[in-house]
Design an enzyme around this catalytic site. Structure first.
Site, PDB file in Angstrom:
ATOM      1  CG  ASP A 129      -9.657  -0.316   5.621  1.00 32.81           C
ATOM      2  OD1 ASP A 129      -9.078  -0.328   4.490  1.00 32.81           O
ATOM      3  OD2 ASP A 129      -8.816  -0.853   6.863  1.00 32.81           O
ATOM      4  CD  GLN A 189      -3.190  -4.277   6.893  1.00 31.29           C
ATOM      5  OE1 GLN A 189      -3.198  -3.217   6.258  1.00 31.29           O
ATOM      6  NE2 GLN A 189      -3.696  -5.486   6.385  1.00 31.29           N
ATOM      7  CE  LYS A 228      -3.603  -2.382   2.610  1.00 35.57           C
ATOM      8  NZ  LYS A 228      -4.376  -2.741   3.764  1.00 35.57           N
TER       9      LYS A 228
END
Length: 283
Positions: free
Chosen positions: A117, A94, A50
């Site tokens: 997200d 994460q 990412k």
């Protein structure tokens, strides 16, 4: 018959082209901040990917690495600091997190406007209400993949195997919004093969390697394999395997490979979400 392979990188490139165009219109740079706890190998790999993609696009990217022993309160304090920082466009923590951290509490702590997200209850509610907002990256990436390859959604009977809040449930909402008829199943669905074999569109996201075999797939169906499982091989090495058994390739009409299928779209959609968040914050 061998299935047409739906390779992710070409579809991801078309999505990233949109990101570059939108970046040029921003009044100030967009930035992505990722918080990682511990050194789980999969998490380290995902976060590195990412970060690399964000930097390649010209986004400001910063990874905050905390010890696995970090307390929930310490993590929430960092989240709050980044929430209040006007230079931060997008923020994610994460997953997975250590057992002593309550995932739902952390997700609720992230500012919904920076929740790239798409997992904050506010954004989940907007999705199910049909309102625009930040949406989970993998489901949105799957729809872009289908659009890229000209695969129909409206009017399709779709079966999703997997009920997670990250993929299965939000994908059901997105498919319904595009006029598909959706069945949401899972690994414990009785007579699962009867459900999956009736689906012209089958999406599998269970984390169970090889769960879906050729006998469970309608001939000619489009099969989207979201699973990425690290499976030991006979030579002692670890290889990646999807939730769909390799023999499905001889039955399906179209199939995403693992790796190289959905994964690149997830990362590309995260980049788009970061830019969308920046646009909203700068409006």
């Amino acid at each position: 018959m061998s299935a047409r392979l739906l390779h992710g990188p070409p579809a991801a490139d078309s999505l990233l082209a949109q990101v570059r165009q939108r970046l040029q219109r921003l009044s100030r740079p967009a930035s992505l901040h990722v918080i990682r706890l511990g050194d789980d190998p999969a998490s380290v790999s995902y976060v590195r990917l990412k970060d690399r993609q964000a930097r390649a696009l010209g986004l400001h990217s910063e990874v905050h690495v905390l010890p696995e022993t970090t307390s929930q309160q310490e993590l929430l304090q960092l989240v709050e600091r980044l929430n209040l920082d006007p230079q931060v466009s997008g923020l994610l923590v994460q997953l997975p997190l250590p057992p002593h951290i309550q995932v739902s509490t952390v997700q609720r702590a992230i500012d919904p406007a920076k929740d790239v997200d798409g997992l904050h209850p506010h954004n989940v509610g907007r999705l199910w209400s049909g309102d625009p907002g930040l949406t989970p990256c993998t489901p949105a990436g799957i729809l872009h993949l289908m659009d890229h390859y000209g695969l129909p959604v409206a009017g399709q009977r779709a079966v999703i195997v997997g009920r997670s809040t990250i993929v299965g449930r939000p994908l059901a909402a997105m498919l319904l919004a595009r006029d598909a008829t959706v069945t949401l199943a899972h690994s414990r669905t009785p007579d699962l093969h009867e459900v999956t074999s009736q689906a012209p569109l089958l999406i599998v996201a269970t984390g169970v390697p090889g769960l879906i075999t050729a006998g469970m797939v309608q001939p000619g169906a489009t099969v989207i394999d979201v699973g990425v499982n690290r499976v030991p091989s006979t030579d002692g090495k670890v290889h990646l395997q999807g939730d769909v058994h390799p023999d499905v390739r001889e039955v399906a009409g179209a199939l995403t490979p693992v790796p190289g299928g959905v994964g690149p779209l997830t990362v590309a959609q995260l980049m788009l979400n970061t830019v969308l968040a920046a646009e909203g914050l700068q409006a």
